[in-house]
Design a protein around this motif. Structure first.
Motif, PDB file in Angstrom:
ATOM      1  N   ASP A  24       0.798  -1.216   0.000  1.00 13.67           N
ATOM      2  CA  ASP A  24       0.000   0.000   0.000  1.00 13.67           C
ATOM      3  C   ASP A  24       0.838   1.277   0.000  1.00 13.67           C
ATOM      4  O   ASP A  24       0.320   2.349  -0.236  1.00 13.67           O
ATOM      5  CB  ASP A  24      -0.975   0.013   1.177  1.00 13.67           C
ATOM      6  N   ASN A  25       2.140   1.168   0.225  1.00 13.87           N
ATOM      7  CA  ASN A  25       2.992   2.354   0.249  1.00 13.87           C
ATOM      8  C   ASN A  25       3.941   2.464  -0.935  1.00 13.87           C
ATOM      9  O   ASN A  25       4.707   3.408  -1.004  1.00 13.87           O
ATOM     10  CB  ASN A  25       3.828   2.392   1.533  1.00 13.87           C
ATOM     11  N   PHE A  26       3.907   1.524  -1.841  1.00 15.74           N
ATOM     12  CA  PHE A  26       4.877   1.635  -2.920  1.00 15.74           C
ATOM     13  C   PHE A  26       4.417   2.673  -3.927  1.00 15.74           C
ATOM     14  O   PHE A  26       3.245   2.867  -4.173  1.00 15.74           O
ATOM     15  CB  PHE A  26       5.185   0.265  -3.525  1.00 15.74           C
ATOM     16  N   ASN A  27       5.391   3.412  -4.460  1.00 19.20           N
ATOM     17  CA  ASN A  27       5.049   4.527  -5.341  1.00 19.20           C
ATOM     18  C   ASN A  27       5.859   4.547  -6.632  1.00 19.20           C
ATOM     19  O   ASN A  27       5.822   5.534  -7.355  1.00 19.20           O
ATOM     20  CB  ASN A  27       5.191   5.864  -4.603  1.00 19.20           C
ATOM     21  N   TYR A  28       6.567   3.473  -6.920  1.00 18.25           N
ATOM     22  CA  TYR A  28       7.394   3.396  -8.119  1.00 18.25           C
ATOM     23  C   TYR A  28       7.198   2.013  -8.733  1.00 18.25           C
ATOM     24  O   TYR A  28       7.478   1.002  -8.089  1.00 18.25           O
ATOM     25  CB  TYR A  28       8.848   3.604  -7.713  1.00 18.25           C
ATOM     26  N   LEU A  29       6.689   1.963  -9.958  1.00 21.08           N
ATOM     27  CA  LEU A  29       6.462   0.689 -10.640  1.00 21.08           C
ATOM     28  C   LEU A  29       7.071   0.753 -12.027  1.00 21.08           C
ATOM     29  O   LEU A  29       6.766   1.652 -12.815  1.00 21.08           O
ATOM     30  CB  LEU A  29       4.963   0.393 -10.739  1.00 21.08           C
ATOM     31  N   LYS A  30       7.920  -0.217 -12.309  1.00 18.88           N
ATOM     32  CA  LYS A  30       8.599  -0.266 -13.601  1.00 18.88           C
ATOM     33  C   LYS A  30       8.292  -1.611 -14.258  1.00 18.88           C
ATOM     34  O   LYS A  30       8.722  -2.654 -13.781  1.00 18.88           O
ATOM     35  CB  LYS A  30      10.103  -0.092 -13.402  1.00 18.88           C
ATOM     36  N   LEU A  31       7.520  -1.557 -15.355  1.00 15.67           N
ATOM     37  CA  LEU A  31       7.142  -2.763 -16.102  1.00 15.67           C
ATOM     38  C   LEU A  31       7.689  -2.722 -17.531  1.00 15.67           C
ATOM     39  O   LEU A  31       7.162  -3.393 -18.413  1.00 15.67           O
ATOM     40  CB  LEU A  31       5.614  -2.897 -16.140  1.00 15.67           C
ATOM     41  N   ASN A  32       8.723  -1.947 -17.764  1.00 15.18           N
ATOM     42  CA  ASN A  32       9.291  -1.810 -19.104  1.00 15.18           C
ATOM     43  C   ASN A  32       9.649  -3.160 -19.721  1.00 15.18           C
ATOM     44  O   ASN A  32      10.064  -4.079 -19.031  1.00 15.18           O
ATOM     45  CB  ASN A  32      10.562  -0.955 -19.066  1.00 15.18           C
ATOM     46  N   TYR A  33       9.493  -3.226 -21.039  1.00 17.66           N
ATOM     47  CA  TYR A  33       9.928  -4.370 -21.845  1.00 17.66           C
ATOM     48  C   TYR A  33       9.277  -5.691 -21.420  1.00 17.66           C
ATOM     49  O   TYR A  33       9.931  -6.707 -21.318  1.00 17.66           O
ATOM     50  CB  TYR A  33      11.461  -4.489 -21.850  1.00 17.66           C
ATOM     51  N   ASN A  34       8.002  -5.645 -21.215  1.00 19.83           N
ATOM     52  CA  ASN A  34       7.216  -6.848 -20.984  1.00 19.83           C
ATOM     53  C   ASN A  34       6.189  -6.982 -22.108  1.00 19.83           C
ATOM     54  O   ASN A  34       5.040  -7.327 -21.884  1.00 19.83           O
ATOM     55  CB  ASN A  34       6.517  -6.795 -19.621  1.00 19.83           C
ATOM     56  N   ILE A  35       6.620  -6.730 -23.343  1.00 22.97           N
ATOM     57  CA  ILE A  35       5.726  -6.648 -24.492  1.00 22.97           C
ATOM     58  C   ILE A  35       4.986  -7.958 -24.764  1.00 22.97           C
ATOM     59  O   ILE A  35       3.847  -7.949 -25.191  1.00 22.97           O
ATOM     60  CB  ILE A  35       6.488  -6.174 -25.760  1.00 22.97           C
ATOM     61  N   ASN A  36       5.607  -9.070 -24.524  1.00 21.50           N
ATOM     62  CA  ASN A  36       4.973 -10.357 -24.819  1.00 21.50           C
ATOM     63  C   ASN A  36       4.170 -10.906 -23.661  1.00 21.50           C
ATOM     64  O   ASN A  36       3.670 -12.012 -23.711  1.00 21.50           O
ATOM     65  CB  ASN A  36       6.038 -11.380 -25.248  1.00 21.50           C
ATOM     66  N   SER A  37       4.051 -10.123 -22.630  1.00 21.17           N
ATOM     67  CA  SER A  37       3.317 -10.578 -21.452  1.00 21.17           C
ATOM     68  C   SER A  37       1.824 -10.500 -21.674  1.00 21.17           C
ATOM     69  O   SER A  37       1.340  -9.821 -22.559  1.00 21.17           O
ATOM     70  CB  SER A  37       3.682  -9.723 -20.239  1.00 21.17           C
ATOM     71  N   MET A  38       1.120 -11.172 -20.834  1.00 19.07           N
ATOM     72  CA  MET A  38      -0.340 -11.170 -20.878  1.00 19.07           C
ATOM     73  C   MET A  38      -0.896 -10.407 -19.681  1.00 19.07           C
ATOM     74  O   MET A  38      -1.994 -10.647 -19.235  1.00 19.07           O
ATOM     75  CB  MET A  38      -0.863 -12.615 -20.873  1.00 19.07           C
ATOM     76  N   ILE A  39      -0.117  -9.481 -19.147  1.00 21.84           N
ATOM     77  CA  ILE A  39      -0.557  -8.720 -17.979  1.00 21.84           C
ATOM     78  C   ILE A  39      -1.761  -7.866 -18.355  1.00 21.84           C
ATOM     79  O   ILE A  39      -1.748  -7.165 -19.343  1.00 21.84           O
ATOM     80  CB  ILE A  39       0.556  -7.793 -17.460  1.00 21.84           C
ATOM     81  N   SER A  40      -2.767  -7.946 -17.557  1.00 25.58           N
ATOM     82  CA  SER A  40      -3.915  -7.067 -17.733  1.00 25.58           C
ATOM     83  C   SER A  40      -4.517  -6.806 -16.373  1.00 25.58           C
ATOM     84  O   SER A  40      -4.732  -7.723 -15.596  1.00 25.58           O
ATOM     85  CB  SER A  40      -4.962  -7.703 -18.639  1.00 25.58           C
ATOM     86  N   SER A  41      -4.743  -5.562 -16.077  1.00 26.12           N
ATOM     87  CA  SER A  41      -5.278  -5.220 -14.755  1.00 26.12           C
ATOM     88  C   SER A  41      -6.779  -4.975 -14.805  1.00 26.12           C
ATOM     89  O   SER A  41      -7.366  -4.533 -13.845  1.00 26.12           O
ATOM     90  CB  SER A  41      -4.580  -3.977 -14.225  1.00 26.12           C
TER      91      SER A  41
END
Length: 142
Positions: A24-41
């Protein structure tokens, strides 16, 4: 508590929603270069609630589905956003970017060839740095 999460250059297929319950306190997210991923929120309420506190979000060369599923208008604390190297994003994506809080916006090498006029439509902006390099822009209106 964890404040920075870097997951770039991976092949992440999903992020379990319970992994964000303790972040709940994190404020920096780096998801660069995950183009082939199936991540969906899109259906992940915990993910959406957690990223609302982000100050920095890096989505360089990631999945368009992930970018389209994020409601940028709710990221009111966001100061740094990197959408570079994401081709074929639609104009609606740019209209959702919260320029009232963003100070640094990277949109390089995105194949942009339409007029970038979303800046002039904002009532107020904190924007200090804008990177539009390596695009195909023919008009720029601030």
């Amino acid at each position: 508590k964890l404040r920075v999460l870097t997951l770039e250059n991976n092949f992440i297929k999903s992020i379990p929603s319970d992994c964000f319950q303790k972040l709940d306190n994190f404020n920096y997210l780096k998801l660069n270069y995950n183009i082939n991923s199936m991540i969906s929120s899109s259906n992940d309420i915990e993910f959406k609630n957690t990223i609302q506190n982000l100050i920095e979000l890096y989505l360089r060369n990631t999945s368009r589905d992930l970018i389209d599923s994020i409601d940028f208008s709710k990221l009111n604390r966001l100061e740094n956003l990197d959408l570079s190297q994401n081709q074929n994003l639609n104009k609606e994506t740019f209209s959702r970017i919260p320029l009232n809080s963003i100070k640094t916006l990277f949109m390089s090498n995105m194949g942009l060839n339409f007029s970038i006029d979303f800046l002039s439509k904002q009532k107020s902006t904190q924007l200090k740095k804008l990177d539009l390099s390596l695009n195909k822009l023919n008009n720029f209106d601030v």
